[in-house]
Design a protein around this motif. Structure first.
Motif, short mmCIF file in Angstrom:
data_model
loop_
_atom_site.label_atom_id
_atom_site.label_comp_id
_atom_site.label_asym_id
_atom_site.label_seq_id
_atom_site.Cartn_x
_atom_site.Cartn_y
_atom_site.Cartn_z
N LEU A 1 -1.71 -9.16 -26.10
CA LEU A 1 -1.87 -9.74 -25.03
C LEU A 1 -1.45 -9.01 -24.00
O LEU A 1 -0.57 -8.52 -24.06
N SER A 2 -2.93 -9.33 -22.84
CA SER A 2 -2.69 -7.96 -21.72
C SER A 2 -2.88 -9.10 -20.96
O SER A 2 -3.10 -9.95 -21.03
N CYS A 3 -3.00 -8.26 -19.40
CA CYS A 3 -3.01 -8.42 -18.18
C CYS A 3 -3.88 -8.05 -17.45
O CYS A 3 -4.17 -6.58 -17.53
N GLU A 4 -4.31 -8.78 -16.42
CA GLU A 4 -5.41 -7.79 -15.85
C GLU A 4 -4.79 -8.35 -13.71
O GLU A 4 -4.11 -9.51 -13.36
N LEU A 5 -4.39 -7.38 -13.24
CA LEU A 5 -4.53 -7.37 -12.31
C LEU A 5 -5.80 -6.81 -10.66
O LEU A 5 -6.92 -6.48 -11.65
N PHE A 6 -5.56 -6.94 -9.56
CA PHE A 6 -6.73 -6.54 -8.75
C PHE A 6 -5.98 -6.02 -7.79
O PHE A 6 -4.97 -6.71 -7.41
N PRO A 7 -6.21 -5.07 -7.42
CA PRO A 7 -5.79 -4.19 -5.88
C PRO A 7 -5.32 -5.33 -4.63
O PRO A 7 -6.60 -6.12 -4.65
N PRO A 8 -5.26 -4.84 -3.53
CA PRO A 8 -5.07 -5.43 -2.46
C PRO A 8 -6.25 -5.05 -1.51
O PRO A 8 -6.63 -3.78 -2.07
N LYS A 9 -5.97 -5.75 -0.82
CA LYS A 9 -7.35 -5.75 0.25
C LYS A 9 -6.92 -3.87 1.34
O LYS A 9 -7.51 -2.98 1.95
N LYS A 10 -5.86 -4.11 2.02
CA LYS A 10 -5.43 -3.20 2.67
C LYS A 10 -4.32 -1.65 2.79
O LYS A 10 -3.09 -2.76 1.15
N TRP A 11 -3.83 -1.50 3.17
CA TRP A 11 -2.25 -0.54 2.68
C TRP A 11 -1.22 -1.12 2.42
O TRP A 11 -0.29 -0.45 1.37
N SER A 12 -1.16 -1.89 4.34
CA SER A 12 -0.03 -2.55 4.15
C SER A 12 0.13 -3.12 3.41
O SER A 12 1.86 -3.74 2.62
N GLN A 13 -0.67 -3.69 1.97
CA GLN A 13 0.19 -4.61 0.70
C GLN A 13 0.40 -4.36 -0.16
O GLN A 13 0.61 -4.60 -1.61
N LEU A 14 0.24 -2.75 -0.20
CA LEU A 14 0.17 -2.01 -1.47
C LEU A 14 2.01 -1.96 -1.99
O LEU A 14 1.68 -2.55 -3.27
N GLU A 15 2.40 -2.23 -0.95
CA GLU A 15 4.39 -2.13 -1.81
C GLU A 15 4.41 -3.30 -2.28
O GLU A 15 4.89 -3.84 -3.54
N ASP A 16 3.74 -4.76 -2.14
CA ASP A 16 3.80 -5.92 -2.51
C ASP A 16 3.38 -5.69 -4.16
O ASP A 16 2.84 -6.32 -4.83
N ALA A 17 2.07 -5.47 -3.90
CA ALA A 17 0.93 -5.36 -5.42
C ALA A 17 1.72 -4.14 -6.74
O ALA A 17 2.06 -5.01 -7.57
N LYS A 18 2.90 -3.44 -5.54
CA LYS A 18 3.91 -2.59 -6.76
C LYS A 18 4.13 -3.57 -7.58
O LYS A 18 5.01 -3.43 -7.89
#
Ligand code: FAD
Length: 289
Positions: A14-31
């Motif tokens: 069972l695997s999951c897919e994520l997509f990257p954020p639009k902006k650098w400022s959203q990178l920590e939330d994506a992490k």
């Protein structure tokens, strides 16, 4: 770890897919999203190259976060239609430097505002797959379309083209989302008849709101069975009920697939760890981590 090795094991994945954020400022939330998803202990996680409104600039960062920070095998998607061969090589080099072993080789959308392909571009995902294989010890996968790719003249030609992709080095295939399992079963029958013998990972999209349904059908052209339309008609205006019904529908699809011998399932989790978590809970005695 290579995805080809994981898929060889005699167990449900069972695997999951994520997509990257639009902006650098959203990178920590994506992490943070990566961390929450990793806590579910999926077999592996993939990170798209752009797509769903994100930018490809953070794909390598997030593949690194998935694998080297959270300890889950990562697949980095890579597309070639919007990039030069040099740019593609640069990204392959970055993935190698981060010890990311798995790449999903994709063409991506053809740019509307430029001729395609230009001399320094790959035309098909199969060309990209061959280049990745030539660039290092990567496990390469590709996309496939049980309902046919929108540009293909028909399913027969589509499967011919898919065979070329596998011959170019794709060791597994991940399907576009589908909402009726019988479509996948007949696709698998056709691919096996054609001698395509690499594992096919079934892509399942939990649809948790009515607008998402409209967008998906517009983008992918996926056929929506009446059973699912009725769910959207009945619960579409009630967000909590629609979410619950969408998760139940995806769970039921997955259970039917596994019962019919399709043991590798990829969930288009769309950066929603809560939705992924409910599906994992529903499968807690079926998917053994
Ligand atoms: P290809 O395999 O190159 O196929 C494209 C078309 O060309 C098909 O119609 C095929 O039949 C035809 N074709 C292939 N080879 C030949 C040949 N030798 N001769 C003639 N015709 C041929 N998009 C993103 O931008 N980023 C992502 O991260 C991303 N991830 C995805 C993940 C999955 C699992 C899927 C299913 C799709 C993803 N996409 C992503 C979307 C994808 O990029 C598009 O669907 C794109 O239109 C096709 O990509 P492909 O890799 O399947 O292309």
């Amino acid at each position: 770890m290579k995805i080809s090795e994981i898929l060889k094991q005699d167990k449900v994945t069972l695997s999951c897919e994520l997509f990257p954020p639009k902006k650098w400022s959203q990178l920590e939330d994506a992490k943070l999203t990566v961390k929450k998803m990793a806590e579910l202990k999926p077999s592996f996680m993939s990170i798209t190259y752009g797509a769903s409104g994100g930018t490809s600039e953070y794909t390598v960062d997030l593949a690194n976060e998935i694998q080297n920070v959270n300890g889950i095998p990562a697949i980095a998607h890579l597309t070639c239609a919007s990039s030069s061969k040099e740019k593609v090589d640069e990204v392959i080099g970055q993935l190698k430097a981060n010890k990311i072993e798995n790449i999903l080789a994709l063409r991506g959308d053809i740019p509307e505002d430029a001729p395609f392909p230009r001399p320094n571009q790959y035309k098909y995902a199969s060309e990209l797959a061959a280049q990745i294989k030539a660039s290092g010890d990567f496990c390469v996968g590709g996309a496939c379309y049980p309902e046919g790719h929108p540009e293909a003249p028909g399913i027969v030609q589509e499967i011919e083209n898919l065979k070329k992709k596998v011959e170019a080095g794709c060791e597994f295939l991940t399907t576009q989302m589908f909402f009726d399992n019988s479509i996948l079963y007949s696709f698998l029958y056709r691919t096996q008849k054609k001698g395509i013998d690499v594992p096919v990972i079934a892509g399942i999209m939990p649809v948790t709101n009515a607008n998402q349904m409209k967008r998906i059908v517009g983008l992918s052209g996926s056929m929506v069975p009446q059973k699912f339309r009725s769910i959207v008609d009945r619960f579409g205006d009630d967000p909590a009920a629609m979410k619950q019904a969408g998760i139940a529908y995806a769970t039921e699809q997955i259970i039917d697939l596994i019962a019919n011998g399709v043991k590798n399932i990829h969930i288009y989790t769309m950066n929603k760890p809560d939705v992924a978590g409910k599906i994992f809970d529903n499968l807690s005695s079926i998917y053994i981590r």
